[in-house]
Design a protein around this motif. Structure first.
Motif, PDB file in Angstrom:
ATOM      1  N   GLU A  36      15.937  83.880  83.122  1.00 27.66           N
ATOM      2  CA  GLU A  36      16.178  84.566  81.863  1.00 27.66           C
ATOM      3  C   GLU A  36      16.794  83.595  80.856  1.00 27.66           C
ATOM      4  O   GLU A  36      17.976  83.256  80.959  1.00 27.66           O
ATOM      5  N   PRO A  37      16.046  83.140  79.876  1.00 21.41           N
ATOM      6  CA  PRO A  37      16.618  82.238  78.871  1.00 21.41           C
ATOM      7  C   PRO A  37      17.554  82.983  77.933  1.00 21.41           C
ATOM      8  O   PRO A  37      17.455  84.205  77.753  1.00 21.41           O
ATOM      9  N   VAL A  38      18.464  82.237  77.318  1.00 14.90           N
ATOM     10  CA  VAL A  38      19.363  82.828  76.332  1.00 14.90           C
ATOM     11  C   VAL A  38      18.581  83.258  75.100  1.00 14.90           C
ATOM     12  O   VAL A  38      18.816  84.320  74.532  1.00 14.90           O
ATOM     13  N   VAL A  39      17.634  82.420  74.668  1.00 20.13           N
ATOM     14  CA  VAL A  39      16.787  82.741  73.525  1.00 20.13           C
ATOM     15  C   VAL A  39      15.494  81.939  73.648  1.00 20.13           C
ATOM     16  O   VAL A  39      15.479  80.853  74.251  1.00 20.13           O
ATOM     17  N   THR A  40      14.417  82.462  73.098  1.00 21.59           N
ATOM     18  CA  THR A  40      13.106  81.813  73.185  1.00 21.59           C
ATOM     19  C   THR A  40      12.480  81.721  71.798  1.00 21.59           C
ATOM     20  O   THR A  40      12.559  82.664  70.997  1.00 21.59           O
ATOM     21  N   PHE A  41      11.856  80.577  71.528  1.00 18.30           N
ATOM     22  CA  PHE A  41      11.097  80.370  70.289  1.00 18.30           C
ATOM     23  C   PHE A  41       9.653  80.052  70.699  1.00 18.30           C
ATOM     24  O   PHE A  41       9.386  79.014  71.311  1.00 18.30           O
ATOM     25  N   ASP A  42       8.737  80.935  70.367  1.00 18.90           N
ATOM     26  CA  ASP A  42       7.347  80.791  70.807  1.00 18.90           C
ATOM     27  C   ASP A  42       6.496  80.075  69.758  1.00 18.90           C
ATOM     28  O   ASP A  42       6.762  80.160  68.546  1.00 18.90           O
ATOM     29  N   GLY A  43       5.448  79.370  70.255  1.00 21.15           N
ATOM     30  CA  GLY A  43       4.464  78.745  69.373  1.00 21.15           C
ATOM     31  C   GLY A  43       5.024  77.675  68.464  1.00 21.15           C
ATOM     32  O   GLY A  43       4.606  77.541  67.319  1.00 21.15           O
ATOM     33  N   ILE A  44       5.953  76.883  68.975  1.00 22.61           N
ATOM     34  CA  ILE A  44       6.592  75.847  68.170  1.00 22.61           C
ATOM     35  C   ILE A  44       5.745  74.568  68.215  1.00 22.61           C
ATOM     36  O   ILE A  44       5.331  74.125  69.292  1.00 22.61           O
ATOM     37  N   ALA A  45       5.506  73.982  67.043  1.00 23.62           N
ATOM     38  CA  ALA A  45       4.720  72.744  66.944  1.00 23.62           C
ATOM     39  C   ALA A  45       5.636  71.556  67.239  1.00 23.62           C
ATOM     40  O   ALA A  45       6.598  71.312  66.511  1.00 23.62           O
ATOM     41  N   ILE A  46       5.348  70.823  68.295  1.00 25.30           N
ATOM     42  CA  ILE A  46       6.083  69.617  68.656  1.00 25.30           C
ATOM     43  C   ILE A  46       5.152  68.428  68.469  1.00 25.30           C
ATOM     44  O   ILE A  46       4.040  68.408  69.000  1.00 25.30           O
ATOM     45  N   LEU A  47       5.605  67.447  67.704  1.00 24.86           N
ATOM     46  CA  LEU A  47       4.768  66.292  67.378  1.00 24.86           C
ATOM     47  C   LEU A  47       4.831  65.219  68.448  1.00 24.86           C
ATOM     48  O   LEU A  47       3.865  64.492  68.655  1.00 24.86           O
ATOM     49  N   THR A  48       5.981  65.058  69.113  1.00 25.37           N
ATOM     50  CA  THR A  48       6.095  64.164  70.265  1.00 25.37           C
ATOM     51  C   THR A  48       7.026  64.801  71.293  1.00 25.37           C
ATOM     52  O   THR A  48       8.183  65.063  70.964  1.00 25.37           O
ATOM     53  N   PRO A  49       6.509  65.034  72.526  1.00 26.89           N
ATOM     54  CA  PRO A  49       5.115  64.916  72.973  1.00 26.89           C
ATOM     55  C   PRO A  49       4.257  66.009  72.337  1.00 26.89           C
ATOM     56  O   PRO A  49       4.679  67.171  72.305  1.00 26.89           O
ATOM     57  N   ARG A  50       3.113  65.641  71.819  1.00 31.47           N
ATOM     58  CA  ARG A  50       2.319  66.497  70.944  1.00 31.47           C
ATOM     59  C   ARG A  50       1.818  67.746  71.656  1.00 31.47           C
ATOM     60  O   ARG A  50       1.391  67.706  72.805  1.00 31.47           O
ATOM     61  N   GLY A  51       1.890  68.886  70.943  1.00 31.43           N
ATOM     62  CA  GLY A  51       1.380  70.134  71.480  1.00 31.43           C
ATOM     63  C   GLY A  51       2.166  71.315  70.937  1.00 31.43           C
ATOM     64  O   GLY A  51       3.150  71.153  70.207  1.00 31.43           O
ATOM     65  N   ARG A  52       1.726  72.503  71.292  1.00 33.75           N
ATOM     66  CA  ARG A  52       2.463  73.722  70.943  1.00 33.75           C
ATOM     67  C   ARG A  52       3.145  74.231  72.200  1.00 33.75           C
ATOM     68  O   ARG A  52       2.522  74.401  73.245  1.00 33.75           O
ATOM     69  N   TYR A  53       4.432  74.488  72.061  1.00 32.92           N
ATOM     70  CA  TYR A  53       5.239  74.856  73.218  1.00 32.92           C
ATOM     71  C   TYR A  53       6.036  76.121  72.940  1.00 32.92           C
ATOM     72  O   TYR A  53       6.351  76.432  71.797  1.00 32.92           O
ATOM     73  N   SER A  54       6.349  76.812  74.040  1.00 30.21           N
ATOM     74  CA  SER A  54       7.361  77.854  74.001  1.00 30.21           C
ATOM     75  C   SER A  54       8.676  77.198  74.393  1.00 30.21           C
ATOM     76  O   SER A  54       8.801  76.652  75.492  1.00 30.21           O
ATOM     77  N   VAL A  55       9.651  77.222  73.487  1.00 29.13           N
ATOM     78  CA  VAL A  55      10.925  76.538  73.727  1.00 29.13           C
ATOM     79  C   VAL A  55      11.944  77.567  74.187  1.00 29.13           C
ATOM     80  O   VAL A  55      12.305  78.486  73.449  1.00 29.13           O
ATOM     81  N   GLU A  56      12.414  77.402  75.432  1.00 29.40           N
ATOM     82  CA  GLU A  56      13.408  78.298  76.009  1.00 29.40           C
ATOM     83  C   GLU A  56      14.749  77.572  76.081  1.00 29.40           C
ATOM     84  O   GLU A  56      14.826  76.454  76.601  1.00 29.40           O
TER      85      GLU A  56
END
Length: 639
Positions: free
Chosen positions: A206-226
């Motif tokens: 269970e993460p404290v908070v989640t940010f979905d569909g975040i654009a990360i340039l390095t390492p490149r891709g779209r990630y869910s950041v928990e």
């Protein structure tokens, strides 16, 4: 030892990696900084609750416990350091260090001591090992007598480069007297409940908070950041990274100028690895105007006890601000924002390129940061000098609008930031001088008529001043224009030949060496300067200029070759054999592209060859000038 003491080659134990650093103890507390830059730990003396000494293989270990339960281990002290440090800590911090002994018997039975978030396994009165309960991801009962601990996975190279503890199990017999239980709650269950109070259990699920569909340039891709209690997780379609907060060095919040995006950079030490590529910086790109609302999955008791004044129950605002505040509260990392620098467009950065990649160069209060790719952080304290260079490619029309900035580090590494707009020069120059950073080619009034430093004009591909270029400058005088300088540099770049007569007369002679000749002929006869050359039987203007060129003294020393010339000589044959149908001009162009993409380490052999040749040229030139002076003097005497 009144003002403190420094100790070199001290390791930070635990998940701090294997790189040594400098340990400093002073009246206000203690600090440790990783060798070569990176992670820095500072502990105020008011936060220190306990200090311990322990003899470990080949050295001594200093353990420091602070108020929030964290425990630091510093390894690498000598025997003679123990008594002096003990006296200093006792006198200035009011804490008496305890001495612990390490069990080396190999016994696997003993007792468990839990102090704060540290679990220590004791064999008699000696310590066998210790584990931070903040690193425990899961704990569960196995039967009625066993307690299993699973530790967090760490995807940084510090964890990958050494053996990592993944799990361990304790057998607690029902006859145990340390953890007294009953029929419904045996001693193992009591130990399990005790561990639960301090472990980071459940955060992996269970993460404290989640940010979905975040654009990360390095390492490149779209990630869910928990964001969890002790680590963050980047979960993408192809990659999944878990990063301990202890690996985060600093956060950067850097808006783009006149752009709908904002950078948030997470600097790591040690970095994460993807294949064979290391990523010391995670570059996240948020939409600047995006607004979010997030509730944190934290109990009120935990929020008050552990995160008081650091986190709130809920957040609403711009997404990059919310993300940064929550991550800072959980990790304790500091946030760096733009400082006093402003570009000519009132932005925080200037456009430039690094290693053929376009990006933004942020001049910050303690360093320079180039984003987004390759993300490059340069601290001011690492800089030996900077050098402003004219743009040497593309002809005068392009070079008159751009310049380059070379940053030389104390470890001899170089970073060349290209294609900076000329109108940004004054802002950059004032910022750099205000930081007391040495400007290598600052001479006289510091700048030429165009507002760019001109005391040293370098070919941007070379690491040494071209003596031939210096001689042309001296012949032309101080009043030559920017166009003349740039044409000459472009001429030298385009030729790519190690000799003086490598096509200069046919390609750009009318733009560089012939400029002064043209102006003098126009003064003599402004009506028909070409007609005066026809009686000599020369209809071709280029041939006439070749004839008018001053004849080179055969006894003069051959000028020094540049690193690029040595590279061309070494690679031209291979290029021609692999591309037999390729024209000479295309071969030269491809060699130039190869050179631009090479790293400083790859260029080093050719730079060394050029430096040796430069010394040869300077030595021969000194002899040549001495002989020429002697000839002139003897001629005057005969007259």
């Amino acid at each position: 030892m009144t003002d403190g003491h420094h100790f070199n080659n001290i390791l930070l134990g635990g998940r701090g990696g294997t790189n040594p650093g400098q340990f400093k103890v002073y009246s206000g507390g203690l600090a440790w900084k990783r060798q070569g830059g990176g992670k820095t730990i500072e502990i105020d003396k008011a936060d220190v609750t306990a200090v311990t000494w322990m003899k470990v293989p080949r050295a001594y270990q200093l353990g420091v416990r602070i108020k929030d339960g964290l425990f630091y281990r510093f390894i690498g002290f000598r025997e003679q350091d123990v008594s002096s440090l003990t006296n200093f800590i006792q006198k200035n911090m009011g804490v008496t260090p305890d001495e612990k002994q390490l069990s080396v018997s190999g016994h696997n039975w003993g007792g468990i001591d839990i102090d704060g978030n540290m679990l220590t396994f004791m064999v008699g009165s000696k310590q066998a090992f210790e584990v931070s309960l903040a690193d425990v991801a899961q704990t569960q009962m196995q039967g009625k007598t066993d307690v299993l601990l699973e530790l967090h996975v760490d995807d940084t190279t510090g964890a990958n480069e050494k053996d990592s503890l993944m799990d361990l199990s304790f057998h607690v017999p029902t006859s145990n007297t340390q953890f007294v239980g009953d029929e419904n709650r045996p001693p193992a269950h009591i130990l399990w409940e005790t561990i639960l109070k301090f472990a980071d259990v459940g955060s992996s699920e269970e993460p404290v908070v989640t940010f979905d569909g975040i654009a990360i340039l390095t390492p490149r891709g779209r990630y869910s950041v928990e964001l969890h209690l002790s680590f963050l997780r980047l979960q993408g379609q192809a990659n999944d990274f878990k990063i301990q907060y202890s690996s985060i060095v600093r956060l950067f919040l850097l808006p783009k100028s006149n752009n709908p995006h904002t950078f948030v950079v997470i600097t790591l030490d040690p970095p994460i690895r993807k294949g064979q590529t290391l990523y010391p910086h995670i570059v996240i790109q948020f939409e600047t105007e995006a607004v979010v609302e997030r509730d944190l999955a934290l109990g009120k008791e935990l929020l008050v006890d552990k995160y008081k004044d650091r986190l709130e129950e809920s957040y609403k605002g711009l997404i990059h601000e919310v993300f940064t505040k929550v991550l800072r509260g959980l990790s304790g990392a500091k946030v760096t924002r733009p400082g006093s620098f402003r570009s000519c467009h009132d932005g925080y950065a200037v456009k430039s390129s690094l290693k053929a990649e376009d990006g933004l160069l942020y001049p910050l209060e303690k360093g320079f940061f180039f984003l987004p790719k390759p993300p490059t952080l340069i601290l001011h304290e690492e800089i030996e000098f900077v050098e402003f260079e004219r743009h040497g490619a593309g002809g005068a029309s392009i070079s008159s609008h751009y310049f380059d900035l070379l940053v030389k580090l104390k470890n001899d590494q170089e970073h060349l930031f290209r294609n900076i707009q000329r109108n940004e020069y004054h802002n950059l120059f004032n910022f750099i001088t205000g930081k007391n950073i040495k400007i290598m080619n600052l001479g006289g009034d510091g700048q030429g008529a165009s507002g760019v430093v001109t005391d040293v004009l370098r070919d941007t591909d070379d690491d040494a001043v071209d003596p031939h270029l210096e001689r042309i400058k001296n012949q032309a005088g101080d009043d030559e224009s920017d166009e003349e300088d740039e044409d000459f540099v472009a001429d030298k770049d385009d030729s790519g030949s190690p000799t003086d007569d490598s096509g200069d007369e046919e390609s750009d002679a009318s733009d560089s060496g012939g400029e002064k000749e043209k102006s003098s002929k126009k003064e003599a006869s402004s009506s028909k300067p070409v007609q005066k050359r026809k009686p000599k039987g020369r209809d071709d203007e280029g041939h006439e200029k070749k004839k008018a060129k001053k004849k080179k003294d055969p006894n003069a020393p051959k000028r020094a070759m540049t690193p690029f010339m040595y590279f061309s000589m070494a690679e031209r044959g291979n290029m021609k054999s692999s591309n037999p149908d390729l024209p000479t001009t295309e071969i030269a162009k491809k060699l130039g592209e190869m050179w631009q993409k090479m790293s400083s380490e790859e260029k080093q052999p050719y730079i060394q060859q050029a430096q040796v040749d430069k010394k040869r040229y300077e030595k021969e030139s000194a002899v040549y000038r001495g002989e020429a002076t002697a000839d002139v003097d003897s001629g005057n005497e005969s007259d």
